[in-house]
Enzyme design. Structure first.
Site, mmCIF file in Angstrom:
data_model
loop_
_atom_site.group_PDB
_atom_site.id
_atom_site.type_symbol
_atom_site.label_atom_id
_atom_site.label_comp_id
_atom_site.label_asym_id
_atom_site.label_seq_id
_atom_site.Cartn_x
_atom_site.Cartn_y
_atom_site.Cartn_z
ATOM 1 N N ASP A 123 -44.912 -22.914 4.043
ATOM 2 C CA ASP A 123 -44.066 -21.606 3.793
ATOM 3 C C ASP A 123 -42.696 -21.564 3.403
ATOM 4 O OD1 ASP A 123 -43.580 -18.943 3.816
ATOM 5 O OD2 ASP A 123 -43.917 -18.632 5.895
ATOM 6 N N ASP A 128 -40.278 -16.101 -1.324
ATOM 7 C CA ASP A 128 -41.326 -16.122 -0.117
ATOM 8 C C ASP A 128 -42.665 -16.284 -0.249
ATOM 9 O OD1 ASP A 128 -42.548 -15.855 2.343
ATOM 10 O OD2 ASP A 128 -41.708 -13.798 2.823
#
Ligand code: NAG
Ligand code: NAG
Ligand code: NAG
Ligand code: NAG
Ligand code: NAG
Length: 464
Positions: free
Chosen positions: A341, A120
């Site tokens: 992201d 992440d």
């Protein structure tokens, strides 16, 4: 599992808003989940949960950016050591568990135990599911054995004390609770579904394999250990690998030791479990994955967007035609901007960009029979589409003349048997756009923190 993602991203929200963690349900977490029209006859089987978690994540991204704007804290990295060494970890799609995340295998503790963590770039905390021998947390199987970290079995485990500056100033998601100076630094968060989890921070090591084949340890990592959780949230992975840009993230520490950069190559998001690629810290691997002429654009490490990595889009074109999108949409100082992201699945565009892209794509696909597939605006019955159909070509033009030309499957995505949808979602304007992991798939992305540049190139992400 769908709830896993909810948990992760809502807990991230809590990390950043420790003051909220004592109130059970902050209003901001209450989303209307199907806000774009009524539920259609066909439900997208694997993308609805993605979309749901994306929604929560977008909220979290917005609140993080807002928080950054209100505070003047920013992270300045330590000096980067020059090295020709690198280390790598396998990274693959979590689609086999029904999530839209990519999982990395990481070995934590001494002796090292393997964990499957969500990769992440939007997170600055690494944590693992954890059990202290006094805890009575029920272990739930996740299909391939239970992986629970047992700190008392790790000789490198050093709880961070609540009286330290690190706990009180740097870890924003830490609770203020500090009964004695030697008590551990703890976090406590609630889930959107009402469940809760508690954990503590420690200084811990990870075992890595260098490109030379030698195993070594990475010391001084901040690792969160979730000791107590209720609800069914954590079933498909063992935690999160924080790849965001901040003082205590795994990516910051590892890249500062290995040449100031890291890269990953994302296999197709629907790839089977046995197809994995690499997350690499350090310089060498890129030469085998990145061809000689990668595309390069500035990597924006703007404190307003911490811990996210941001890029500057100049324009978007479809079939060589530049779309009419106001430049403010791509401008951080005007309330726009774009982050890259790995933890968001579908690409999210600020509303003016969303409207322009989706209407241009749908105009090109106007001849196809439409199907309703919540939550997407445009879905098509693709069963009768022949190979002669021209799929409109989407190109993202970045600052510095770099162009991202994703394969069409990355933006006209498979949602059900014979059904494809225009795979974007919209974010309110003003607001940040997010390049999600589906649009990043089958490319290698190199985050060169030291030189503040992002290099990327198309790749099948096959390991050599
Ligand atoms: C972690 O522990 C090592 C050795 O005990 C120490 O040198 C380092 O400063 C610690 N790091 C943090 C973040 O506490
Ligand atoms: C763990 O959570 C359960 C239910 O939420 C609670 O009853 C229990 O006291 C908690 N355990 C610890 C060690 O905090
Ligand atoms: C991966 O698994 C599939 C079956 O699920 C198999 O057909 C394929 O050969 C495997 N690929 C590799 C590289 O092992
Ligand atoms: C876009 O431009 C390229 C190069 O100029 C050309 O080869 C291609 O055919 C054009 N595509 C369309 C759809 O016009
Ligand atoms: C797509 O069209 C075919 C016939 O052309 C039909 O049999 C099928 O049910 C349709 N699929 C959906 C999802 O509407």
């Amino acid at each position: 599992m769908r709830q896993l993602q909810l948990s992760i991203f809502s807990l991230l929200f809590f990390f950043l808003h420790p003051s909220l963690s004592s109130s059970p349900q902050p209003q901001s977490l209450q989303f209307k989940l199907h806000r774009r029209g009524p539920v259609g006859p066909h439900r997208a089987p694997h993308l609805n949960p993605l979309f749901l978690s994306d929604l929560r994540r977008q909220h979290w991204i917005r609140s993080t950016i807002k928080r950054n704007l209100e505070s003047s804290k920013s992270y300045r990295p330590a000096c980067h050591q020059s090295t020709s060494e690198a280390f790598e970890m396998p990274i693959g799609s979590g689609a086999y568990t029904g999530t839209g995340q990519y999982f990395v295998r990481v070995r934590v503790g001494t002796p090292a135990k393997p964990f499957l963590l969500v990769a992440d770039t939007g997170s600055d905390l690494t944590w693992v599911k954890c059990r202290r021998h006094t805890d009575s947390m029920k272990e739930k199987g996740n299909g391939d054995g239970v992986r629970v970290f047992k700190p008392e079995k790790s000789s490198s485990w050093r709880p961070i004390k609540c009286s330290t500056d690190l706990c009180q100033k740097t870890l924003p998601f830490a609770l203020a609770t500090c009964p004695t100076p030697d008590s551990p630094c703890v976090y406590d968060y609630g889930y959107s579904d009402g469940s809760r989890a508690q954990g503590l921070f420690a200084n811990e090591s990870a075992t890595i394999t260098l490109s030379s084949g030698k195993k070594t340890k990475l010391h001084g990592l901040v690792v969160g250990c979730t000791t107590n959780s209720s609800g069914t949230s954590f079933t498909s992975s063992d935690g999160v690998l924080g790849l965001g840009y901040s003082a205590t993230s795994f990516a910051s520490l590892a890249s500062s030791l290995f040449g100031g950069l890291f890269s990953y190559c994302l296999v197709d998001h629907l790839a089977p479990r046995n197809l994995s690629s690499l997350l690499t810290f350090g310089p060498t691997i890129s030469s085998s994955l990145i061809p000689s002429t990668p595309r390069v654009t500035p990597l924006i490490l703007d404190s307003r967007l911490t811990p996210f990595y941001s890029v500057s889009i100049k324009c978007i074109s479809i079939d060589n035609e530049t779309l009419d999108i106001a430049p403010e949409v791509w401008d951080i100082s005007s309330g726009g901007g774009t982050i890259l992201d790995s933890g968001t699945s579908l690409t999210v565009l600020a509303d003016p960009a969303y409207k322009a892209v989706v209407s241009a794509l749908s105009r090109k696909l106007a001849g196809l029979p439409q199907v309703q597939m919540d939550p997407f605006e445009y879905c098509y019955n693709w069963t009768s589409v022949g190979t002669e159909l021209h799929v409109p070509k989407l190109t993202l033009h970045f600052e510095g003349a770099a162009r991202l030309e994703p394969p069409s499957k990355s933006y006209i995505i498979d949602v059900a048997d014979g059904v494809k949808c225009i795979g974007f979602t919209s974010a309110p304007w003003p607001g940040t756009s997010t390049i999600g992991n589906i649009l990043q798939q089958e490319h290698v992305w190199e985050f060169d923190i030291k030189n503040r540049r992002l290099r990327f190139e198309h790749s099948k992400c096959q390991r050599h």
